[in-house]
Design a protein around this motif. Structure first.
Motif, short mmCIF file in Angstrom:
data_model
loop_
_atom_site.label_atom_id
_atom_site.label_comp_id
_atom_site.label_asym_id
_atom_site.label_seq_id
_atom_site.Cartn_x
_atom_site.Cartn_y
_atom_site.Cartn_z
N VAL A 158 0.84 -1.20 0.00
CA VAL A 158 0.00 0.00 0.00
C VAL A 158 0.87 1.25 0.00
O VAL A 158 0.66 2.18 -0.77
CB VAL A 158 -0.94 0.00 1.23
CG1 VAL A 158 -1.66 1.36 1.34
CG2 VAL A 158 -1.97 -1.11 1.12
N ASP A 208 -4.08 -0.91 -4.80
CA ASP A 208 -5.00 0.19 -4.50
C ASP A 208 -5.38 0.22 -3.03
O ASP A 208 -5.47 1.29 -2.43
CB ASP A 208 -6.27 0.04 -5.35
CG ASP A 208 -5.98 0.21 -6.83
OD1 ASP A 208 -5.75 1.35 -7.25
OD2 ASP A 208 -5.97 -0.80 -7.56
N PHE A 209 -5.60 -0.95 -2.45
CA PHE A 209 -5.90 -1.02 -1.02
C PHE A 209 -5.65 -2.45 -0.56
O PHE A 209 -5.50 -3.37 -1.37
CB PHE A 209 -7.35 -0.61 -0.72
CG PHE A 209 -8.39 -1.53 -1.29
CD1 PHE A 209 -8.91 -2.58 -0.54
CD2 PHE A 209 -8.86 -1.36 -2.58
CE1 PHE A 209 -9.86 -3.43 -1.07
CE2 PHE A 209 -9.82 -2.21 -3.12
CZ PHE A 209 -10.33 -3.25 -2.36
N LEU A 252 -9.13 -1.78 6.33
CA LEU A 252 -8.77 -1.55 4.93
C LEU A 252 -7.73 -0.43 4.90
O LEU A 252 -8.00 0.68 5.38
CB LEU A 252 -9.99 -1.15 4.11
CG LEU A 252 -11.04 -2.23 3.85
CD1 LEU A 252 -12.17 -1.66 3.00
CD2 LEU A 252 -10.42 -3.43 3.17
N ARG A 283 -5.16 2.09 2.77
CA ARG A 283 -4.89 2.70 1.48
C ARG A 283 -3.95 3.88 1.67
O ARG A 283 -3.80 4.39 2.78
CB ARG A 283 -6.16 3.12 0.76
CG ARG A 283 -6.95 4.24 1.41
CD ARG A 283 -8.21 4.55 0.61
NE ARG A 283 -8.96 5.68 1.14
CZ ARG A 283 -8.74 6.94 0.83
NH1 ARG A 283 -7.76 7.24 -0.03
NH2 ARG A 283 -9.45 7.92 1.35
N LEU A 332 -9.42 6.47 -4.25
CA LEU A 332 -9.71 5.25 -4.99
C LEU A 332 -10.55 5.58 -6.22
O LEU A 332 -11.41 6.47 -6.18
CB LEU A 332 -10.47 4.25 -4.12
CG LEU A 332 -9.75 3.67 -2.91
CD1 LEU A 332 -10.67 2.72 -2.15
CD2 LEU A 332 -8.47 2.96 -3.32
N HIS A 335 -13.11 1.52 -5.40
CA HIS A 335 -14.01 1.76 -4.27
C HIS A 335 -15.11 0.71 -4.23
O HIS A 335 -15.49 0.22 -3.15
CB HIS A 335 -14.61 3.16 -4.38
CG HIS A 335 -15.26 3.64 -3.12
ND1 HIS A 335 -16.53 3.27 -2.74
CD2 HIS A 335 -14.80 4.44 -2.13
CE1 HIS A 335 -16.83 3.83 -1.59
NE2 HIS A 335 -15.80 4.54 -1.19
N SER A 347 -13.75 -2.43 -2.75
CA SER A 347 -13.65 -2.35 -1.29
C SER A 347 -15.03 -2.54 -0.65
O SER A 347 -15.15 -3.16 0.41
CB SER A 347 -13.04 -1.01 -0.85
OG SER A 347 -13.94 0.07 -1.01
#
Length: 301
Positions: free
Chosen positions: A138, A144-145, A271, A273, A279, A284, A287
């Motif tokens: 990350v 991305d996450f 989570l 990021r 995002l 998104h 997630s």
């Protein structure tokens, strides 16, 4: 000059009257006239002349109409592409997510099946790693996450949203004598073969100290590094394990049960990021799919 004015110009050229233009565009006749006047003022030229009640375009209007049409087509393409991004028909070439190794077998496939139904045009790359590795991925913006266990301070430039909790449980075979207990203590595990995870990690060292304080010697039969393998070993009668209830809940399909482990300790999961990197809509949504799958996996049955 604005888009609505150009739409009025295009529609007036097609219909030849403010009444028909107003009807086609869902505006009042006075609204059409006002937009036309504003466009002529912005351009400092007349675009139409009246002839027996009809609006006749000037040569300049016909020339400018070509440019207006190109602009409106570009706007239409942009609006269409934005809709594709919102609906998942288009998006970034790839969305990358980091997950703990123990989530590959059932959790990740169920999460992605949910996500791909709404975002069929997006390619996904999954990284199954440790909490430390996910933090680095990350931080370096490789993914991305990531979903991880919250252990102390996260890396610099990372923000973590808590999305789940768990507590230590002892996972045992369904037909094991310990399955009859409502909760399991350290002393209940005297002379019981253990399957333990994460040697040299903070949570494992805390567990080792718990056994030492209770004066119970650990009978470690198997050292492993994933919750999934630990639960599978338990299912095959190789011993019992102590893991977070969050992970134990992912393996309820196995012939095992879990009981609260005393003394009780809790865990938090989140989570992660990179700070300052929003995002994409597609990321998104992934997630959100992960959060939905967490809720499903942790439901009591």
């Amino acid at each position: 000059m604005n888009i609505k004015q150009l739409e009025v110009l295009r529609t007036l050229l097609a219909t030849g009257s403010t009444i028909a233009t107003a009807k086609a565009m869902g505006l009042s006749q006075s609204g059409v006239s006002r937009l036309l006047q504003q466009l002529e003022a912005d351009l400092s030229m007349s675009l139409f002349v009246r002839d027996k009640g009809r609006l006749v375009p000037t040569p300049e209007a016909l020339l400018l109409a070509r440019h207006a049409e190109n602009i409106l087509l570009a706007v239409d393409r942009m609006s269409s592409h934005a809709e594709d991004l919102r609906s998942g028909a288009a998006g970034p070439e790839i969305v990358r997510v980091g997950l703990p190794s123990s989530m590959w077998e059932h959790f990740a496939p169920a999460m992605l099946a949910d996500y791909i139904r709404d975002f069929p045009g997006v390619r996904i790359e999954t990284f199954f790693e440790t909490t430390t590795a996910i933090n680095k991925l990350v931080e370096q913006r490789v993914i991305d996450f990531g979903f991880l266990r919250m252990e102390g301070e996260s890396g610099s430039g990372i923000e973590v949203e808590r999305v789940a909790t768990g507590e230590n449980v002892c996972v045992v075979p369904k037909d094991h004598p310990l399955a009859e207990l409502e909760e399991i203590t350290v002393k209940n595990l005297r002379d019981v073969p253990l399957i333990l995870i994460g040697r040299q990690r903070p949570n494992r060292m805390a567990l080792d100290q718990t056994f030492q304080r209770a004066g119970v010697k650990q009978i470690v039969k198997i050292e492993t590094h994933t919750n999934s393998s630990a639960c599978s070993y338990v299912a095959h009668g190789l011993g019992v394990t102590i893991i977070s209830s969050f992970y134990a809940n992912l393996y309820r399909h196995l012939p095992v049960v879990h009981r609260p482990f005393v003394p009780r300790t809790t865990q938090e999961f989140g989570l992660a990021r990179a700070i300052g990197t929003p995002l994409s809509i597609a990321a998104h949504a992934l997630s959100d799919a992960l959060k939905r799958q967490i809720q499903l996996s942790q439901k009591c049955f």
